[in-house]
Design a protein around this motif. Structure first.
Motif, mmCIF file in Angstrom:
data_model
loop_
_atom_site.group_PDB
_atom_site.id
_atom_site.type_symbol
_atom_site.label_atom_id
_atom_site.label_comp_id
_atom_site.label_asym_id
_atom_site.label_seq_id
_atom_site.Cartn_x
_atom_site.Cartn_y
_atom_site.Cartn_z
ATOM 1 N N LYS A 16 -9.575 16.515 -39.334
ATOM 2 C CA LYS A 16 -8.681 15.432 -38.922
ATOM 3 C C LYS A 16 -8.642 14.381 -40.031
ATOM 4 C CE LYS A 16 -9.566 15.828 -33.973
ATOM 5 N NZ LYS A 16 -10.179 15.161 -32.820
ATOM 6 N N PRO A 17 -7.491 13.766 -40.265
ATOM 7 C CA PRO A 17 -7.444 12.698 -41.260
ATOM 8 C C PRO A 17 -8.207 11.477 -40.763
ATOM 9 C CG PRO A 17 -5.349 12.867 -40.138
ATOM 10 C CD PRO A 17 -6.188 14.026 -39.671
ATOM 11 N N PRO A 18 -8.738 10.675 -41.671
ATOM 12 C CA PRO A 18 -9.459 9.469 -41.234
ATOM 13 C C PRO A 18 -8.544 8.483 -40.514
ATOM 14 C CG PRO A 18 -9.236 9.540 -43.624
ATOM 15 C CD PRO A 18 -8.754 10.847 -43.098
ATOM 16 N N GLU A 19 -9.154 7.585 -39.768
ATOM 17 C CA GLU A 19 -8.397 6.658 -38.912
ATOM 18 C C GLU A 19 -7.433 5.787 -39.727
ATOM 19 O OE1 GLU A 19 -6.895 5.015 -35.691
ATOM 20 O OE2 GLU A 19 -8.450 6.542 -35.574
ATOM 21 N N GLU A 20 -7.883 5.273 -40.879
ATOM 22 C CA GLU A 20 -6.994 4.389 -41.643
ATOM 23 C C GLU A 20 -5.797 5.153 -42.205
ATOM 24 O OE1 GLU A 20 -10.469 5.632 -44.249
ATOM 25 O OE2 GLU A 20 -10.261 4.659 -42.307
ATOM 26 N N LEU A 21 -5.980 6.441 -42.530
ATOM 27 C CA LEU A 21 -4.857 7.251 -43.024
ATOM 28 C C LEU A 21 -3.840 7.469 -41.914
ATOM 29 C CD1 LEU A 21 -3.548 8.876 -45.276
ATOM 30 C CD2 LEU A 21 -4.916 10.834 -44.571
ATOM 31 N N ARG A 22 -4.336 7.745 -40.706
ATOM 32 C CA ARG A 22 -3.411 7.930 -39.579
ATOM 33 C C ARG A 22 -2.664 6.644 -39.268
ATOM 34 N NH1 ARG A 22 -6.726 9.929 -34.877
ATOM 35 N NH2 ARG A 22 -8.540 9.631 -36.180
ATOM 36 N N THR A 80 -1.936 4.268 -41.404
ATOM 37 C CA THR A 80 -0.965 4.061 -42.485
ATOM 38 C C THR A 80 0.248 4.960 -42.297
ATOM 39 O OG1 THR A 80 -2.774 3.512 -43.975
ATOM 40 C CG2 THR A 80 -0.669 4.059 -44.987
ATOM 41 N N GLN A 81 0.014 6.207 -41.905
ATOM 42 C CA GLN A 81 1.132 7.127 -41.687
ATOM 43 C C GLN A 81 2.020 6.634 -40.548
ATOM 44 O OE1 GLN A 81 -0.955 10.818 -41.095
ATOM 45 N NE2 GLN A 81 -0.697 11.445 -43.222
#
Length: 42
Positions: A9-15, A17-18
């Motif tokens: 799973k992508p990290p929380e900050e990446l999600r 930002t997306q």
């Protein structure tokens, strides 16, 4: 896949930002459509 493998799973900050970029692109697209409409009416 082993039980010890990390989750992909992508990290929380990446999600976050997306999601923000997705919302910004929707707002930008709506603004473009509204600008085209306003310029077409004038």
């Amino acid at each position: 896949m082993l039980w010890s493998d990390p989750e992909d799973k992508p990290p929380e900050e990446l999600r976050a930002t997306q999601g923000m970029l997705r919302r910004a692109s929707v707002v930008l697209a709506l603004a473009m459509v509204l600008a085209m409409f306003v310029l077409g009416v004038l």
